[in-house]
Each structure stands twice: as C-alpha cells, then as structure tokens.
Design an enzyme around this catalytic site. Structure first.
Site, PDB file in Angstrom:
ATOM      1  CG  ASP A  43      30.833  10.485  68.716  1.00  0.00           C
ATOM      2  OD1 ASP A  43      29.737  10.348  68.148  1.00  0.00           O
ATOM      3  OD2 ASP A  43      31.006  10.248  69.926  1.00  0.00           O
ATOM      4  CG  MET A  45      32.450  15.616  66.026  1.00  0.00           C
ATOM      5  SD  MET A  45      32.693  16.354  67.641  1.00  0.00           S
ATOM      6  CE  MET A  45      31.756  15.202  68.652  1.00  0.00           C
ATOM      7  CG  HIS A  74      27.135  10.042  65.495  1.00  0.00           C
ATOM      8  ND1 HIS A  74      26.947  10.595  66.755  1.00  0.00           N
ATOM      9  CD2 HIS A  74      26.317  10.714  64.652  1.00  0.00           C
ATOM     10  CE1 HIS A  74      26.058  11.565  66.654  1.00  0.00           C
ATOM     11  NE2 HIS A  74      25.660  11.667  65.404  1.00  0.00           N
ATOM     12  CG  MET A  76      27.824  14.282  64.721  1.00  0.00           C
ATOM     13  SD  MET A  76      28.348  14.368  66.432  1.00  0.00           S
ATOM     14  CE  MET A  76      29.536  13.028  66.450  1.00  0.00           C
ATOM     15  CG  MET A 145      22.077  13.640  67.940  1.00  0.00           C
ATOM     16  SD  MET A 145      23.508  12.691  68.439  1.00  0.00           S
ATOM     17  CE  MET A 145      24.288  13.757  69.648  1.00  0.00           C
ATOM     18  N   GLY A 150      28.471  17.553  69.176  1.00  0.00           N
ATOM     19  CA  GLY A 150      29.726  18.315  69.100  1.00  0.00           C
ATOM     20  C   GLY A 150      30.665  18.047  70.257  1.00  0.00           C
ATOM     21  CG  ASP A 183      25.373   9.835  70.689  1.00  0.00           C
ATOM     22  OD1 ASP A 183      26.021   9.901  71.761  1.00  0.00           O
ATOM     23  OD2 ASP A 183      25.867  10.078  69.567  1.00  0.00           O
ATOM     24  N   GLY A 185      24.723  12.144  77.064  1.00  0.00           N
ATOM     25  CA  GLY A 185      24.346  12.299  78.469  1.00  0.00           C
ATOM     26  C   GLY A 185      23.729  11.068  79.101  1.00  0.00           C
ATOM     27  CB  SER A 206      31.478  11.601  80.094  1.00  0.00           C
ATOM     28  OG  SER A 206      30.112  11.886  79.873  1.00  0.00           O
TER      29      SER A 206
HETATM   30  C1  DX5 Z   1      28.221  14.065  70.939  1.00  0.00           C
HETATM   31  C2  DX5 Z   1      28.564  12.673  70.503  1.00  0.00           C
HETATM   32  C3  DX5 Z   1      28.361  11.649  71.546  1.00  0.00           C
HETATM   33  C4  DX5 Z   1      29.232  11.819  72.779  1.00  0.00           C
HETATM   34  C5  DX5 Z   1      28.496  11.207  73.918  1.00  0.00           C
HETATM   35  O1  DX5 Z   1      28.287  14.912  69.851  1.00  0.00           O
HETATM   36  O2  DX5 Z   1      27.780  12.289  69.394  1.00  0.00           O
HETATM   37  O3  DX5 Z   1      28.513  10.324  71.033  1.00  0.00           O
HETATM   38  O4  DX5 Z   1      30.481  11.225  72.677  1.00  0.00           O
HETATM   39  O5  DX5 Z   1      29.216  11.484  75.074  1.00  0.00           O
HETATM   40  P1  DX5 Z   1      28.500  11.554  76.487  1.00  0.00           P
HETATM   41  O6  DX5 Z   1      27.966  10.180  76.766  1.00  0.00           O
HETATM   42  O7  DX5 Z   1      29.596  11.965  77.399  1.00  0.00           O
HETATM   43  O8  DX5 Z   1      27.393  12.574  76.387  1.00  0.00           O
HETATM   44 ZN    ZN Z   2      27.796  10.124  68.795  1.00  0.00          ZN
END
Ligand code: DX5
Ligand code: ZN
Length: 232
Positions: A43, A45, A74, A76, A145, A150, A183, A185, A206
């Site tokens: 990820d 960012m 990814h 962002m 998403m 974030g 991606d 939760g 997580s």
């Molecule tokens: C959020 C990211 C996700 C994040 C997912 O902005 O793009 O890839 O790491 O983490 P969990 O699985 O904990 O929601």
């Molecule tokens: Zn991601």
C-alpha cells in the site's frame, strides 16, 4: 460446469504489509510467504489522495529482494502517472491506480502493461463501478475498496458486496475472466460472502498480521473460500 465459457480466475490471498511490523519487514514477508500467501499487497499512500503516508519505491525495492511472490502495488496517490514506471522498475508485478485520479484508463493500462507489469484500476467505496467497467477489456484486475482508503484495520463496508456482484456479472456477460480484488476489512467472518459475490483476490492486512499464526489464519481463509464453488 461453469455457465461461462471462461474459467473462473484462481483464488489468491494477498496479505497487506501495511499491518506488518515494519521493524521486522523481511521476517514478516518470509513468514507470510512460508505460510502460503499468493502475493504481497503493498500500500502506497501520499498524504494527499489519502490522509496518511505509508511506504514507497525504496521499500518496494527492498521487498523485491526478499521474496519471489508477485508484488501487488496499490497506489493511493494523486499523480500515479508520475510514478508507475518507478514502481515497475523497483519490482512491482501488478499496479493498481485509482480511477478517481485517472483520466484515461486505457492509456494508463497500456502504459503499465508496456512497462511489463499487470494493470489494475481501483475503485473507492463512493465511486460507481461503471466508471471503470467500459474499460475492463484493457485491464488485468479491478480492485474494489471495501473501506475508505488510508488506514488498515477498518470495518468492511457491506455495499462492496453489491459492487462485486455487479462487476463479476458484467465481466462474465462479456466473457472476461480477469481478477477482481477486494481490499479492506476482509476477515474470517466475511471472506466467504466476498468470494460468493465475485472476488477472487483477497487482501487482508490486520486479518492476517493481527493474528499470531499466519499459516493457520490463511489456511482457514482458504478453506472458507474453497467451499464457495464458483463466482456468480
Ligand atoms: C487501506 C489499504 C488496505 C489495508 C487493508 O487503505 O488499501 O490494503 O492495508 O487492511 P485491513 O485488511 O486491515 O483492512
Ligand atoms: Zn490496499
């Protein structure tokens, strides 16, 4: 036999290293690789497209040296066109650019593929899937998403399931068997629903790294998704 002439794409589990212990990143990556991860979700960012800053090109370069698994970057970030080449050169195998900051999806996909990586477009929770679907023929993956991008560790937004169903139905109707990644939760309690709705690439941050036994948790995830016979 599947109704579609196209085979369903294979299921893949992609731990998101955003939830790993960055002080032990090498060990964490080896651990999920040994525990059966199919790819590493990375990820990026920029503190502008999303209200957080994470990791970037030099870290991806180091991660590339640590694993043979495909690296799923990814992005962002507000200006993906400026950086896609650097990410591919650093070793990303798959690049996701957000449709919210991409004015010409076919051109972006062509550029990513021309650099030698697979091309994906990501869709935020509040963005309509039909912003991307007209260009699906140009893509190797669509990333849905299921949290506001974030931060790791947020709750899954259930409306993502309808979006997945819409996307997979439309892909099947057009005979396209590309990857659909979910991606945000994703945990043991929703991964089967997510598969049933049409996803075949499951990012979990997580959900994997928050668990002491990576092999056990990914094994349980895999068992749950294997029970769902085929995407819609
Ligand atoms: C959020 C990211 C996700 C994040 C997912 O902005 O793009 O890839 O790491 O983490 P969990 O699985 O904990 O929601
Ligand atoms: Zn991601």
């Amino acid at each position: 036999m599947s109704k579609s002439s196209q085979a369903d794409p294979a299921d893949k589990i992609a731990p998101s290293i955003l939830s790993a212990d960055f002080a032990r990143l090498g060990e964490e990556i080896h651990a999920v690789e040994k525990a059966g991860a199919d790819m590493i979700h990375f990820d990026v960012m920029d503190g502008h497209f999303v209200p957080n800053i994470s990791i970037g090109i030099p870290v991806l370069e180091s991660v590339r040296r640590m694993t043979k698994l495909p690296l799923d970057a990814h992005l962002m970030i507000s200006e993906p066109a400026r950086y896609v080449e650097a990410f591919v050169k650093a070793g990303a195998n798959l690049i996701s650019v957000h449709c919210e900051v991409c004015t010409d999806i076919p051109a972006m996909a062509k550029r990513i593929r021309g650099l030698g990586a697979r091309a994906s477009i990501a869709i935020n929770p509040e963005t309509d899937a039909d912003r991307v679907m007209p260009f699906a023929e140009h893509l190797d993956m669509i990333l849905v998403m299921s949290v506001h991008p974030g931060f790791g560790g947020q709750g899954f937004i259930p409306a993502a399931l309808d979006k997945l169903r819409h996307i997979r139905r439309e892909l099947k109707r057009r005979g396209l068997s590309i990857d659909v990644e979910i991606d945000g939760g994703v945990k043991l309690d929703n991964i089967a629903d997510v598969k049933a709705a049409g996803a075949n690439v499951f990012v979990s941050g997580s959900g994997v790294f928050g668990n002491p036994d990576y092999r056990k948790i990914m094994g349980e995830m895999r068992e749950l998704i294997a029970r769902i016979p085929a995407t819609i």
